[in-house]
Write a protein that holds these residues in place. Structure first.
Motif, short mmCIF file in Angstrom:
data_model
loop_
_atom_site.label_atom_id
_atom_site.label_comp_id
_atom_site.label_asym_id
_atom_site.label_seq_id
_atom_site.Cartn_x
_atom_site.Cartn_y
_atom_site.Cartn_z
N ASN A 134 32.02 -13.02 -47.70
CA ASN A 134 33.30 -11.77 -46.95
C ASN A 134 33.20 -12.90 -45.37
O ASN A 134 31.92 -13.78 -44.76
N LYS A 135 34.35 -13.83 -44.97
CA LYS A 135 34.40 -14.47 -43.68
C LYS A 135 34.16 -13.80 -42.44
O LYS A 135 34.17 -14.07 -41.60
N GLU A 136 33.60 -12.52 -42.94
CA GLU A 136 33.05 -11.96 -41.70
C GLU A 136 31.64 -10.98 -41.06
O GLU A 136 31.23 -10.40 -40.27
N TYR A 137 31.09 -12.20 -41.93
CA TYR A 137 29.53 -12.14 -41.48
C TYR A 137 28.79 -11.92 -40.05
O TYR A 137 27.83 -11.13 -40.35
N MET A 138 30.10 -12.95 -39.86
CA MET A 138 28.89 -12.89 -38.16
C MET A 138 29.26 -11.76 -37.27
O MET A 138 28.47 -11.35 -36.76
N THR A 139 30.24 -11.27 -37.88
CA THR A 139 30.71 -10.04 -37.18
C THR A 139 29.67 -8.98 -37.56
O THR A 139 29.02 -8.32 -36.18
N GLU A 140 29.07 -9.08 -38.48
CA GLU A 140 28.63 -7.85 -39.10
C GLU A 140 26.58 -8.19 -38.62
O GLU A 140 26.49 -7.47 -38.33
N ILE A 141 26.79 -9.16 -38.91
CA ILE A 141 25.33 -9.92 -37.80
C ILE A 141 25.48 -10.06 -36.43
O ILE A 141 24.26 -9.20 -35.66
N TYR A 142 26.71 -9.72 -35.21
CA TYR A 142 26.49 -9.90 -34.09
C TYR A 142 26.24 -7.76 -33.94
O TYR A 142 25.54 -7.53 -32.83
N ALA A 143 26.96 -7.07 -34.54
CA ALA A 143 26.65 -5.66 -34.61
C ALA A 143 25.55 -5.30 -35.00
O ALA A 143 25.06 -4.71 -34.22
N ALA A 144 24.90 -5.91 -36.16
CA ALA A 144 23.39 -5.53 -36.65
C ALA A 144 22.81 -5.61 -35.53
O ALA A 144 22.14 -5.60 -35.13
N ILE A 145 23.01 -7.00 -34.21
CA ILE A 145 21.84 -7.46 -33.12
C ILE A 145 21.91 -6.20 -32.27
O ILE A 145 21.56 -6.05 -31.39
N ASP A 146 23.83 -6.08 -32.11
CA ASP A 146 23.75 -5.12 -30.65
C ASP A 146 23.03 -4.00 -31.37
O ASP A 146 22.57 -3.27 -30.07
N PHE A 147 23.28 -3.50 -32.70
CA PHE A 147 22.17 -2.22 -33.00
C PHE A 147 20.77 -2.27 -32.56
O PHE A 147 20.15 -1.72 -31.86
N ILE A 148 20.08 -3.31 -32.90
CA ILE A 148 19.09 -4.11 -32.85
C ILE A 148 18.23 -3.34 -31.04
O ILE A 148 17.41 -3.13 -31.06
N LYS A 149 18.98 -4.18 -31.03
CA LYS A 149 18.97 -4.28 -28.92
C LYS A 149 18.48 -3.24 -28.29
O LYS A 149 17.78 -2.80 -27.72
N ASN A 150 19.93 -2.27 -29.03
CA ASN A 150 19.31 -0.86 -28.27
C ASN A 150 18.07 0.21 -29.26
O ASN A 150 18.89 1.01 -29.15
N SER A 151 17.73 0.27 -30.46
CA SER A 151 17.12 1.08 -31.32
C SER A 151 15.12 1.51 -30.79
O SER A 151 14.95 2.00 -31.04
N GLY A 152 15.49 1.29 -29.75
CA GLY A 152 14.04 1.06 -28.69
C GLY A 152 12.84 0.45 -30.00
O GLY A 152 11.44 0.09 -29.30
N VAL A 153 12.83 -0.41 -30.59
CA VAL A 153 11.97 -1.30 -30.72
C VAL A 153 12.22 -3.25 -31.28
O VAL A 153 11.45 -3.54 -31.86
N PHE A 154 13.77 -3.25 -30.78
CA PHE A 154 13.49 -4.63 -30.58
C PHE A 154 12.40 -5.19 -29.22
O PHE A 154 12.17 -4.51 -28.18
N SER A 155 12.18 -5.60 -29.24
CA SER A 155 10.75 -6.89 -28.76
C SER A 155 11.42 -8.81 -28.82
O SER A 155 12.08 -8.91 -26.86
N LYS A 156 11.64 -9.12 -29.54
CA LYS A 156 12.61 -10.30 -28.47
C LYS A 156 13.13 -11.22 -30.00
O LYS A 156 12.86 -10.30 -31.59
N SER A 157 14.28 -12.03 -30.11
CA SER A 157 14.65 -13.07 -30.59
C SER A 157 13.69 -14.30 -31.40
O SER A 157 13.30 -14.82 -30.00
N LYS A 158 12.97 -14.95 -32.01
CA LYS A 158 12.54 -16.13 -32.37
C LYS A 158 13.63 -16.81 -33.00
O LYS A 158 14.96 -16.93 -33.38
N ASN A 159 13.42 -18.24 -33.46
CA ASN A 159 13.72 -19.15 -33.97
C ASN A 159 13.84 -18.35 -35.67
O ASN A 159 12.76 -18.16 -36.36
N PHE A 160 15.19 -18.22 -36.08
CA PHE A 160 15.68 -17.71 -37.56
C PHE A 160 15.08 -16.54 -37.90
O PHE A 160 14.94 -15.97 -39.08
N CYS A 161 14.58 -15.38 -36.84
CA CYS A 161 14.51 -13.50 -37.08
C CYS A 161 14.63 -13.39 -35.72
O CYS A 161 14.63 -13.73 -34.86
#
Length: 204
Positions: A134-161
């Motif tokens: 899937n050549k659009e895998y980064m699009t999916e990752i960015y979409a997941a990040i957008d969801f996570i950041k507004n999920s109410g349980v996002f704490s912070k981004s860390k190296n590799f996770c």
């Protein structure tokens, strides 16, 4: 499709046996929907993707309510090309439905908003891998990040996770929505997850 999780529970106490055994008993309500195999390293859960995270939540919350510091490590996968299709894994929901990203994020958030809390605080970190051609895998990752950041349980981004923190039901629910919604149904998707509760490092 094949979907499952390898789950390892680590109670940080000399009295670890009853903590583990009680946690495994918490899987009993899910046994009709899952194939469960346990050995000396981990417990394998095989079944519908939407059930896996409910079962893992119940196992971990039961262990956490012992009051001991407990850690769960999970490798969860769906669509692995090296595994045979299994009827028990047939999902009751549409995986990675090809709706606009904003609609998928809104739908996932609605699920989290309606999730009843378990009254058990946890911290978690995870890495998300939508694999395959899937050549659009980064699009999916960015979409997941957008969801996570507004999920109410996002704490912070860390190296590799990414770190999550909050009520266990919301944290496991958020991880489940990432697994279900942010890669095409035919994709091979894996998450590497570590969850902790009652850590002495969080006590002041």
């Amino acid at each position: 499709m094949f979907s499952g999780a390898q789950v390892s529970l680590y109670p940080m106490t000399s009295n670890f046996v009853p903590v583990i055994l009680d946690a495994v008993k918490a899987l009993d309500p899910h046994r009709e929907q899952l194939r469960i195999e346990t050995d000396d390293l981990s417990t394998l859960l095989v079944g519908p993707p939407e059930i896996l995270f409910k079962a893992m939540h119940d196992l971990f919350v039961t262990a956490a309510r012992s009051g001991e510091h407990v850690v769960l490590h999970v490798t969860v996968s769906r669509g692995c090309p090296g595994e045979p299709d299994a009827e028990i894994c047939r999902p009751s929901v549409v995986l990675g439905e090809r709706k606009p990203t904003s609609e998928r994020i809104s739908s996932a958030q609605a699920v989290i908003d309606s999730t009843a809390e378990s009254n058990q605080h946890v911290s978690a970190q995870f890495s998300y891998y939508p694999l395959g051609e899937n050549k659009e895998y980064m699009t999916e990752i960015y979409a997941a990040i957008d969801f996570i950041k507004n999920s109410g349980v996002f704490s912070k981004s860390k190296n590799f996770c990414t770190k999550l923190e909050g009520d266990a039901a919301k944290v496991f629910g958020t991880l489940g929505q990432v697994f279900l919604n942010f890669a095409p149904e035919q994709a091979h998707v894996t998450l590497d997850i570590t969850v902790s509760a009652n850590s002495p490092s969080t006590k002041k």
